[in-house]
Design a protein around this motif. Sequence first.
Motif, PDB file in Angstrom:
ATOM      1  N   LEU A  52       0.857  -1.179   0.000  1.00 15.79           N
ATOM      2  CA  LEU A  52       0.000   0.000   0.000  1.00 15.79           C
ATOM      3  C   LEU A  52       0.896   1.233   0.000  1.00 15.79           C
ATOM      4  O   LEU A  52       2.051   1.171   0.416  1.00 15.79           O
ATOM      5  N   SER A  53       0.359   2.334  -0.431  1.00 16.75           N
ATOM      6  CA  SER A  53       1.089   3.595  -0.368  1.00 16.75           C
ATOM      7  C   SER A  53       0.079   4.720  -0.251  1.00 16.75           C
ATOM      8  O   SER A  53      -1.093   4.552  -0.565  1.00 16.75           O
ATOM      9  N   GLY A  54       0.541   5.838   0.223  1.00 16.83           N
ATOM     10  CA  GLY A  54      -0.333   6.988   0.401  1.00 16.83           C
ATOM     11  C   GLY A  54      -0.604   7.245   1.870  1.00 16.83           C
ATOM     12  O   GLY A  54       0.022   6.637   2.748  1.00 16.83           O
ATOM     13  N   ASN A  55      -1.506   8.149   2.130  1.00 15.77           N
ATOM     14  CA  ASN A  55      -1.874   8.528   3.488  1.00 15.77           C
ATOM     15  C   ASN A  55      -3.380   8.461   3.646  1.00 15.77           C
ATOM     16  O   ASN A  55      -4.115   8.691   2.695  1.00 15.77           O
ATOM     17  N   ILE A  56      -3.809   8.171   4.865  1.00 16.81           N
ATOM     18  CA  ILE A  56      -5.228   8.273   5.213  1.00 16.81           C
ATOM     19  C   ILE A  56      -5.341   9.388   6.236  1.00 16.81           C
ATOM     20  O   ILE A  56      -4.723   9.328   7.303  1.00 16.81           O
ATOM     21  N   ASN A  57      -6.117  10.386   5.923  1.00 21.59           N
ATOM     22  CA  ASN A  57      -6.345  11.479   6.864  1.00 21.59           C
ATOM     23  C   ASN A  57      -7.134  10.988   8.069  1.00 21.59           C
ATOM     24  O   ASN A  57      -7.807   9.957   8.000  1.00 21.59           O
ATOM     25  N   PRO A  58      -7.091  11.728   9.174  1.00 22.62           N
ATOM     26  CA  PRO A  58      -7.871  11.329  10.351  1.00 22.62           C
ATOM     27  C   PRO A  58      -9.357  11.204  10.013  1.00 22.62           C
ATOM     28  O   PRO A  58      -9.899  12.024   9.282  1.00 22.62           O
ATOM     29  N   TYR A  59      -9.972  10.162  10.526  1.00 23.30           N
ATOM     30  CA  TYR A  59     -11.400   9.913  10.361  1.00 23.30           C
ATOM     31  C   TYR A  59     -11.828   9.980   8.887  1.00 23.30           C
ATOM     32  O   TYR A  59     -12.844  10.563   8.555  1.00 23.30           O
ATOM     33  N   SER A  60     -11.016   9.360   8.028  1.00 23.07           N
ATOM     34  CA  SER A  60     -11.275   9.371   6.584  1.00 23.07           C
ATOM     35  C   SER A  60     -11.167   7.965   6.007  1.00 23.07           C
ATOM     36  O   SER A  60     -10.571   7.080   6.609  1.00 23.07           O
ATOM     37  N   TYR A  61     -11.717   7.821   4.809  1.00 22.24           N
ATOM     38  CA  TYR A  61     -11.719   6.543   4.105  1.00 22.24           C
ATOM     39  C   TYR A  61     -10.599   6.501   3.062  1.00 22.24           C
ATOM     40  O   TYR A  61     -10.157   7.534   2.560  1.00 22.24           O
ATOM     41  N   PHE A  62     -10.201   5.284   2.702  1.00 26.87           N
ATOM     42  CA  PHE A  62      -9.175   5.033   1.691  1.00 26.87           C
ATOM     43  C   PHE A  62      -9.681   3.853   0.879  1.00 26.87           C
ATOM     44  O   PHE A  62     -10.060   2.825   1.439  1.00 26.87           O
ATOM     45  N   LEU A  63      -9.712   3.991  -0.437  1.00 25.64           N
ATOM     46  CA  LEU A  63     -10.307   2.991  -1.303  1.00 25.64           C
ATOM     47  C   LEU A  63      -9.237   2.298  -2.135  1.00 25.64           C
ATOM     48  O   LEU A  63      -8.485   2.943  -2.861  1.00 25.64           O
TER      49      LEU A  63
END
Length: 190
Positions: free
Chosen positions: A74-85
């Motif tokens: 995986l790569s990238g960031n997930i912001n607080p209280y956010s979704y990642f698809l």
Amino acid sequence: MKNLNKLIRILQSYYCLGLCVCILQAEVVITEFFIKSASQTDPISQYVEIYNNSGVPRDLNGWFIETFSGTQPLSGNINPYSYFLISKCFTNDCYFYNNRQSDLMAVLILPVIEGSINILEGTHIKDQVNYDLTDSGWTNGEDYVGRSLRLHDPSLDNSNSENWSLSPITEKSLWLYEENTEIKNFGSPR
């Protein structure tokens, strides 16, 4: 004074219990996945949605998703209280029908009847879902084709099938159907 000391000990116990519950709650949670399109002529991308349940951004470098097709970084960031698809793509651009792009393209193969999805940080499992759609606890005996499975709330235990449900057929997600055409699939990524 004796009652005051007893009250202080009780309050300290509640504080410690609350702290433990917060620590035990997973920071990154699998909240939805889509397995099988209702149409074989116009397949919709399989996807896994994860959610950052914490108040801090999560860097996914060094993390992996593991499915039937193997382990992928995986790569990238997930912001607080956010979704990642994370989506399996049939084309190189990996857009859904409403021109919204997946956060990460992956070669996902989610087995149709039963399987597992693991999110790993290095070799440590951060979250895991084992599903068996022949078990009525997952689908309540309803047809799951063309519908996603979703966790009722990101704070719930996603290892318990009772905390999951099929996306309702009334959920006309712009992510999974082309506007002004026949609705074929239902789900709510993001």
